[in-house]
Structure formats: C-alpha cells, structure tokens
Design a protein around this motif. Sequence first.
Motif, PDB file in Angstrom:
ATOM      1  N   GLY A 420     -60.848  78.082 -35.055  1.00 29.98           N
ATOM      2  CA  GLY A 420     -61.852  78.620 -35.962  1.00 29.98           C
ATOM      3  C   GLY A 420     -61.381  78.789 -37.385  1.00 29.98           C
ATOM      4  O   GLY A 420     -62.181  79.087 -38.279  1.00 29.98           O
ATOM      5  N   GLN A 421     -60.094  78.585 -37.629  1.00 28.04           N
ATOM      6  CA  GLN A 421     -59.520  78.812 -38.955  1.00 28.04           C
ATOM      7  C   GLN A 421     -59.523  77.532 -39.787  1.00 28.04           C
ATOM      8  O   GLN A 421     -59.426  76.429 -39.271  1.00 28.04           O
ATOM      9  N   GLY A 422     -59.647  77.711 -41.104  1.00 25.11           N
ATOM     10  CA  GLY A 422     -59.499  76.612 -42.040  1.00 25.11           C
ATOM     11  C   GLY A 422     -58.536  77.026 -43.138  1.00 25.11           C
ATOM     12  O   GLY A 422     -58.622  78.132 -43.660  1.00 25.11           O
ATOM     13  N   ARG A 423     -57.602  76.154 -43.492  1.00 25.46           N
ATOM     14  CA  ARG A 423     -56.625  76.449 -44.539  1.00 25.46           C
ATOM     15  C   ARG A 423     -56.339  75.200 -45.344  1.00 25.46           C
ATOM     16  O   ARG A 423     -56.364  74.087 -44.824  1.00 25.46           O
ATOM     17  N   VAL A 424     -56.054  75.416 -46.635  1.00 19.06           N
ATOM     18  CA  VAL A 424     -55.570  74.340 -47.484  1.00 19.06           C
ATOM     19  C   VAL A 424     -54.068  74.502 -47.627  1.00 19.06           C
ATOM     20  O   VAL A 424     -53.578  75.594 -47.931  1.00 19.06           O
ATOM     21  N   ALA A 425     -53.323  73.434 -47.398  1.00 15.74           N
ATOM     22  CA  ALA A 425     -51.864  73.515 -47.466  1.00 15.74           C
ATOM     23  C   ALA A 425     -51.298  72.165 -47.894  1.00 15.74           C
ATOM     24  O   ALA A 425     -51.955  71.124 -47.782  1.00 15.74           O
ATOM     25  N   ALA A 433     -56.850  69.662 -46.229  1.00 19.28           N
ATOM     26  CA  ALA A 433     -57.835  70.628 -45.737  1.00 19.28           C
ATOM     27  C   ALA A 433     -57.765  70.587 -44.215  1.00 19.28           C
ATOM     28  O   ALA A 433     -58.136  69.582 -43.597  1.00 19.28           O
ATOM     29  N   ILE A 434     -57.261  71.668 -43.615  1.00 17.39           N
ATOM     30  CA  ILE A 434     -56.931  71.674 -42.184  1.00 17.39           C
ATOM     31  C   ILE A 434     -57.830  72.679 -41.466  1.00 17.39           C
ATOM     32  O   ILE A 434     -57.910  73.850 -41.852  1.00 17.39           O
ATOM     33  N   LEU A 445     -58.132  66.659 -43.265  1.00 17.94           N
ATOM     34  CA  LEU A 445     -58.725  65.845 -44.319  1.00 17.94           C
ATOM     35  C   LEU A 445     -57.936  66.043 -45.603  1.00 17.94           C
ATOM     36  O   LEU A 445     -57.193  67.019 -45.742  1.00 17.94           O
ATOM     37  N   SER A 446     -58.134  65.152 -46.551  1.00 17.66           N
ATOM     38  CA  SER A 446     -57.612  65.408 -47.887  1.00 17.66           C
ATOM     39  C   SER A 446     -58.364  66.592 -48.477  1.00 17.66           C
ATOM     40  O   SER A 446     -59.579  66.709 -48.322  1.00 17.66           O
ATOM     41  N   ILE A 455     -59.421  70.993 -55.890  1.00 16.12           N
ATOM     42  CA  ILE A 455     -59.050  71.266 -54.504  1.00 16.12           C
ATOM     43  C   ILE A 455     -60.139  72.112 -53.851  1.00 16.12           C
ATOM     44  O   ILE A 455     -60.543  73.146 -54.403  1.00 16.12           O
ATOM     45  N   VAL A 456     -60.604  71.683 -52.681  1.00 18.78           N
ATOM     46  CA  VAL A 456     -61.652  72.416 -51.990  1.00 18.78           C
ATOM     47  C   VAL A 456     -61.094  73.702 -51.379  1.00 18.78           C
ATOM     48  O   VAL A 456     -59.880  73.833 -51.166  1.00 18.78           O
ATOM     49  N   HIS A 457     -61.995  74.661 -51.097  1.00 16.37           N
ATOM     50  CA  HIS A 457     -61.640  75.926 -50.456  1.00 16.37           C
ATOM     51  C   HIS A 457     -62.438  76.063 -49.158  1.00 16.37           C
ATOM     52  O   HIS A 457     -63.552  75.552 -49.047  1.00 16.37           O
ATOM     53  N   TRP A 458     -61.878  76.804 -48.214  1.00 20.07           N
ATOM     54  CA  TRP A 458     -62.536  77.030 -46.921  1.00 20.07           C
ATOM     55  C   TRP A 458     -63.557  78.147 -47.051  1.00 20.07           C
ATOM     56  O   TRP A 458     -63.270  79.224 -47.571  1.00 20.07           O
ATOM     57  N   ASN A 459     -64.782  77.891 -46.581  1.00 22.92           N
ATOM     58  CA  ASN A 459     -65.849  78.883 -46.546  1.00 22.92           C
ATOM     59  C   ASN A 459     -65.939  79.416 -45.118  1.00 22.92           C
ATOM     60  O   ASN A 459     -66.481  78.759 -44.224  1.00 22.92           O
ATOM     61  N   THR A 460     -65.391  80.607 -44.909  1.00 25.74           N
ATOM     62  CA  THR A 460     -65.335  81.188 -43.570  1.00 25.74           C
ATOM     63  C   THR A 460     -66.720  81.432 -42.995  1.00 25.74           C
ATOM     64  O   THR A 460     -66.967  81.231 -41.801  1.00 25.74           O
ATOM     65  N   SER A 461     -67.656  81.875 -43.831  1.00 30.85           N
ATOM     66  CA  SER A 461     -68.994  82.217 -43.353  1.00 30.85           C
ATOM     67  C   SER A 461     -69.731  81.010 -42.803  1.00 30.85           C
ATOM     68  O   SER A 461     -70.540  81.133 -41.878  1.00 30.85           O
ATOM     69  N   GLU A 462     -69.459  79.823 -43.363  1.00 27.55           N
ATOM     70  CA  GLU A 462     -70.247  78.650 -42.999  1.00 27.55           C
ATOM     71  C   GLU A 462     -69.424  77.512 -42.414  1.00 27.55           C
ATOM     72  O   GLU A 462     -69.970  76.465 -42.072  1.00 27.55           O
TER      73      GLU A 462
END
Length: 496
Positions: A420-425, A433-434, A445-446, A455-462
């Motif tokens: 359920g987690q998304g992180r940029v690293a 984008a993981i 993804l890149s 650089i994209v960011h993870w949107n936890t809500s969506e």
Amino acid sequence: MESIWTLGSRGVAEYAPLDGDTEVDVAILGAGITGLTTALALGEAGLKVMVLESATVGAGVTGGSTGNLYSTLASGQAPLRQKWGDKVAAEVVQARDKAVAHIEALVDRLGIDCRFQRLPAYRLLTEDRQHTRHNLNDELDALISAGLDAEMAEGPRLPFDSWGIRIANQAQFNPLHYLQGLANALLGEGVVIHQHSPVREIDADKGLVWTDTACVAAKHIVQATHTPKGISLLQAGMLVSREYALGARLRSGDYPEGIIWLLDPLHSLRSYRHGEDRYLVVVGEKHKTGEHHGDHYQMLREYLESRFDVEAFTHQWSAQQYSSPDGLPYIGRMHGHDNLYMATGFAADGLVWGTLAGILISDQILGHDNPWQARFGARRITPGKSAMQYARENVIVTKHMVKDYLGTEKLDDFAAIEPGQGRVASVDGEKLAIHRTPEGELKVLSAVCPHLKCIVHWNTSESTWDCPCHGSRFDTSGEVIEGPAYHPLARPKGLD
C-alpha cells in the motif's frame, strides 16, 4: 469509491478506441462539459466532429465536480471586483448566468434527466461574525453591484449556528447524468465519440492528432482537457490544486438545500437525492497538487462528523483545479495557431466556465461574433494582474526541482516498501517511483514526469503519482490520468 453522481448512471453507447486514420472538420480532445458542449453546437451546425476521450465520458473533472451552478465565483465576488473593477465583475456574472441558462435550456430541449433545479447559494460564517462582518458587507455589495439578487440571511437548516449571504436563483444538477445526456444527443447529430483513446501528440501546423493507434486530420483541434496538453507558457502561471469530496447518509437531522459555502476557511455543502435515498455532500481539504499532508479523506470525515450526525460515508472522490494568474479563464484560439483552441483556468468554477467555453469556442469555429470572446480570450496579456502569481508559481517549481533532485532518499533494495505504500527514491542513480500494492505486487516506474522533468510525488489519499510542478497525474501503472503530460511515466532502464 466512485463519486455520488454514478448513482443511477445511464452510460452512453460504448465506442472502442479509435483504430484507424480518419479526417474530420473538428477533433475535440476530452469528453467533459467543455468538449461535449462544443461538440453539440458544432454537430448541430453540420460539421463532422470527433471526440477523443482518454477514459470514459464524464470520468474526468466534470464527473468529479460538485454539480453546483452559480453566476458568481466560489472564491467570492468581492476579490474579483477588487482586481478587475465593477464593469468586468458584472460582465463575469452576466457571462456565467448565460452559461447556466444554456445548461437549463439544453436540459429542457433534450429531455436530460439530471435533477436540474434552481436553488439559492449561501456564503456563511459559523463563528467570529463581528470579526468578519465587514468582509461580508463587501461581498454583498459586490454581488448586488454585479446585478445578483443577494441579501443577508440565516443559514439553511444547518445543525450549527450560521449566518451570511443568500444569493437567489442559482442551480444544481447531476453533472455526470447531464454529460451522458449530451453524449447520447451527440450520437443523433453524427458526432463520433471514441473512449479510451488518449492523445499522444498534436501537430497544429499540419492539423494532425495522434493516439496510440491512429492519426486524425482535422481543420480545427480543440483541447477540452482542462489544461492544454504539452508545453504552454500559460502553465507557468497556473496554480494547480486538488480538492476532495465525500457523500454521506445522516442518522438524524435535516439535509440542507442549496449551494452552501462555509467560510471556515472554505468548505462547501449540498444535498443530493437518488430515489428515496438522501445524501449530504461535503467538499474541501484543498491543497496544491503534489504537496500532500496526510489523509485528506479522513480529514473530511472528521470535519463532517464534528458537525452532523453521520450514519455512514457512502462515496468519496476528488477533482483538480487550475487557477489562472489573473483570475479569469483562458478560452479560445491559442497563440501561434488559428486552428488550435483551449480552455483552462477554471479554478473551482469549471461547470459554468466549461459551458461558456463550449459556447465561445464553437462560435469561433463557426465564425459567429460573441461579446465575451475578447474578455476571456486565450491570447490576452494582463501582466499587471498576473505577474505576482507567475512569479510565485515559478519559485515553487524551482524549489521542487532543486529539492526533489538533490534530496531524494537512496534505496538499496525494494524490501523496505510496505504493501500500500508509495515512495520516491534513488536506486543506482535513477529516480524511481516505487509502489507496492496492498496485495504485495511491486510496481516500479521512473519518477521523472515526462512533461517538464519534475519529480512526481505519491498521493496517499488516491494512490496516484502527482507532479507538483504543473499538475500531471499518473496511476500506479504509469498511465496519464490528467494534466499536460502526453505520455506515461517511463519504465526504469534496468527493468526494461
């Protein structure tokens, strides 16, 4: 969850993705309120029109809207008057009133069952009345000066003390049902709608539009995509925001009628009836796209539960807003291309602006004079009213570029990514984008937005990847959801 507007959804005739080259008079990108309003006017005028939609009819911002229709602006009439003066502020109200009347006329003429009804709008205080009374007086004066029927009034059947301004003769409807009604009417006019057909490139000089599977030659190309695709100077000054909505059933208490803006600092309420069931809709938790601060849906749930006797939350959805630097939308022919049109900068008022855009753009294509075209033209230049927001947004973009490229965490492997987690690293020097799905599947993804390399960011809500620079958004497979990007997030080099 889906939006509340899907209740009783009638759908439209399903069209497969466009799979062969073709030629039309007008290619319209986007089957939202702007695109279909434009298509109807042009189709009825006898032009050969094709609508290319990346998802389904109404699945974008229109289907994620409030369903509120009003002649003023959600941000208030007084700020508009202060920036533009009495004449322009009154023109805005007149133009928007014409657009609402256009919707009402189409509902009647086409027999669209979308629960259109005339209701008042309210701007309400819930506390510190005396502290902000002067601002309400300014707002009331601006509304009356613009020709609206407005007065001081108590709030409508709310379970808490409220008081403010009542604006008569505004409206509400189900925006998705309205669009589905327009789409079905279009089929009778020979307009072709192709769903699941994202556009990947436009060559305005040659009058060509490419999807993944076909090329369309068109005399006119209309970008009814909420913001123009590709790179546009206007994007540098747009404030791009997201706002969230919940539908709920109440255990007890009244469902308030009307368009209700609560100045706390700003939430909106409305009720909706489907069959025998009633729902309360709340909208709020607005933030800049790509800058997320917790679970926005949970914040809304807590807000509503603190004020109403909520039995159950039934729906949740969100929508994106593009606010122009001078406070008015850009509608019409784009710079440098007389055959290329756009409509953007609607802020939180897109249903009415989108309808007006459909009227203005179709009039331009048909060669009809329209008194509103100069006021909202996409080629206007207003440096005195735009410079501050242009400067502010470019500082923000620069900040994100520097911070995200220099400050991204390094990751040796993917084991640290929880379900359920998304992180940029950074992995082996590449920005990734993981995301790990709740079921445990890893999606990598890149993290570089293909629009302008932010650089994209993870949107936890969506559970989406959102670009903080110009608002492009991508699903966990990398496909474009909305925004100026043409292409999906790339696959990392090492995982090809």
